[in-house]
Scaffold this motif. Structure first.
Motif, mmCIF file in Angstrom:
data_model
loop_
_atom_site.group_PDB
_atom_site.id
_atom_site.type_symbol
_atom_site.label_atom_id
_atom_site.label_comp_id
_atom_site.label_asym_id
_atom_site.label_seq_id
_atom_site.Cartn_x
_atom_site.Cartn_y
_atom_site.Cartn_z
ATOM 1 N N LYS A 1 59.618 64.841 36.725
ATOM 2 C CA LYS A 1 58.317 64.201 36.936
ATOM 3 C C LYS A 1 58.459 62.689 37.020
ATOM 4 O O LYS A 1 57.800 62.031 37.830
ATOM 5 N N LYS A 2 59.346 62.135 36.172
ATOM 6 C CA LYS A 2 59.591 60.694 36.225
ATOM 7 C C LYS A 2 60.165 60.295 37.579
ATOM 8 O O LYS A 2 59.747 59.298 38.181
ATOM 9 N N SER B 1 57.632 60.400 40.347
ATOM 10 C CA SER B 1 56.592 59.374 40.226
ATOM 11 C C SER B 1 56.903 58.115 41.021
ATOM 12 O O SER B 1 56.009 57.286 41.241
ATOM 13 N N THR C 1 49.819 59.385 32.975
ATOM 14 C CA THR C 1 50.445 59.658 34.269
ATOM 15 C C THR C 1 51.805 58.960 34.352
ATOM 16 O O THR C 1 51.962 57.830 33.871
ATOM 17 N N TRP C 2 52.771 59.665 34.946
ATOM 18 C CA TRP C 2 53.999 58.980 35.359
ATOM 19 C C TRP C 2 53.708 58.225 36.652
ATOM 20 O O TRP C 2 53.210 58.814 37.625
ATOM 21 N N GLN D 1 57.218 55.057 35.017
ATOM 22 C CA GLN D 1 56.689 54.604 33.736
ATOM 23 C C GLN D 1 55.452 55.419 33.374
ATOM 24 O O GLN D 1 54.612 55.702 34.226
ATOM 25 N N LEU D 2 55.355 55.791 32.087
ATOM 26 C CA LEU D 2 54.137 56.430 31.609
ATOM 27 C C LEU D 2 53.046 55.383 31.465
ATOM 28 O O LEU D 2 53.261 54.335 30.848
#
Length: 220
Positions: A3-4, A7, A28-29, A33-34
């Motif tokens: 997911k990272k 993103s 959200t990614w 970055q979160l």
């Protein structure tokens, strides 16, 4: 980590939560970055972290490391607190005031805010807190929004005077504002008039398009 990675091409949502106070909250990614977002704006990390990091840099990282106590009004996901502890290596006491317990729940779960040992979180309305506290602070960070709206009390005499009273001599206020309309700009122009010659007020316009930052030093 997939997911990272994804993103960097498209934002990848992790969780959506509803809050009675903040309404819609999303983790959200985004570009590796979160981040924490409300419906229409970034609440923590992302652009907001860049904005407040610039303000802290204007004050000076070395100067901040020498402060004994910092007050953060409006914690959200805690990005400015992470900047203080992780980047600036601030070791003094941080008091964070946040009205929305759902936001703090997210901050603890996804951003590790509860792992910061020199941080005390108080769930309280910022206006009520500044009326009650007996402590004084070297740095007061004001970053209070409900989505894109800033509460009116932030610009009223009583709140401003109380914040000034809580600030130690040679201390700083860092105030993040959003200017989306002509009325917002007029409001900000009037804000500067609340400070006399005991204060040094600097405004930094066009920080991340729609934000104006103020640094205010109490001279005496």
């Amino acid at each position: 980590m997939l997911k990272k990675f994804l993103s960097y091409f498209i934002p990848v949502n992790i969780v959506k939560k509803h809050s009675e106070i903040s309404q819609n909250l999303e983790v959200t990614w985004n570009n590796g970055q979160l981040v924490l977002d409300s419906k229409n704006t970034n609440y923590s990390y992302g652009s907001l972290q860049r904005i407040l990091r610039k303000g802290l840099n204007y004050i000076g990282f070395e100067r901040i490391r020498g402060f004994k106590s910092i007050l953060v009004l409006g914690v959200a996901g805690g990005s400015v607190i992470k900047t203080l502890t992780d980047e600036i290596k601030y070791k003094g006491k941080i008091t964070g005031v946040e009205i929305d317990p759902k936001v703090i729940e997210i901050a603890n779960t996804y951003f590790g805010l509860d792992q910061i040992i020199n941080l005390e979180i108080i769930i309280c309305d910022a206006f009520e807190f500044v009326l009650k506290t007996k402590e004084k602070y070297d740095l007061i960070i004001i970053d209070i929004f409900k989505d894109t709206v800033m509460p009116n009390f932030l610009f009223e005499d009583y709140f401003i005077n109380r914040i000034n009273y809580l600030l130690k001599v040679n201390g700083f206020i860092l105030f993040n504002t959003m200017t989306l309309t002509r009325q917002d700009k007029e409001r900000n122009a009037l804000y500067k008039l609340h400070f006399n010659d005991d204060y040094s007020v600097r405004m930094y316009p066009k920080v991340e398009d729609h934000n104006e930052l103020y640094t205010i030093k109490k001279m005496r």
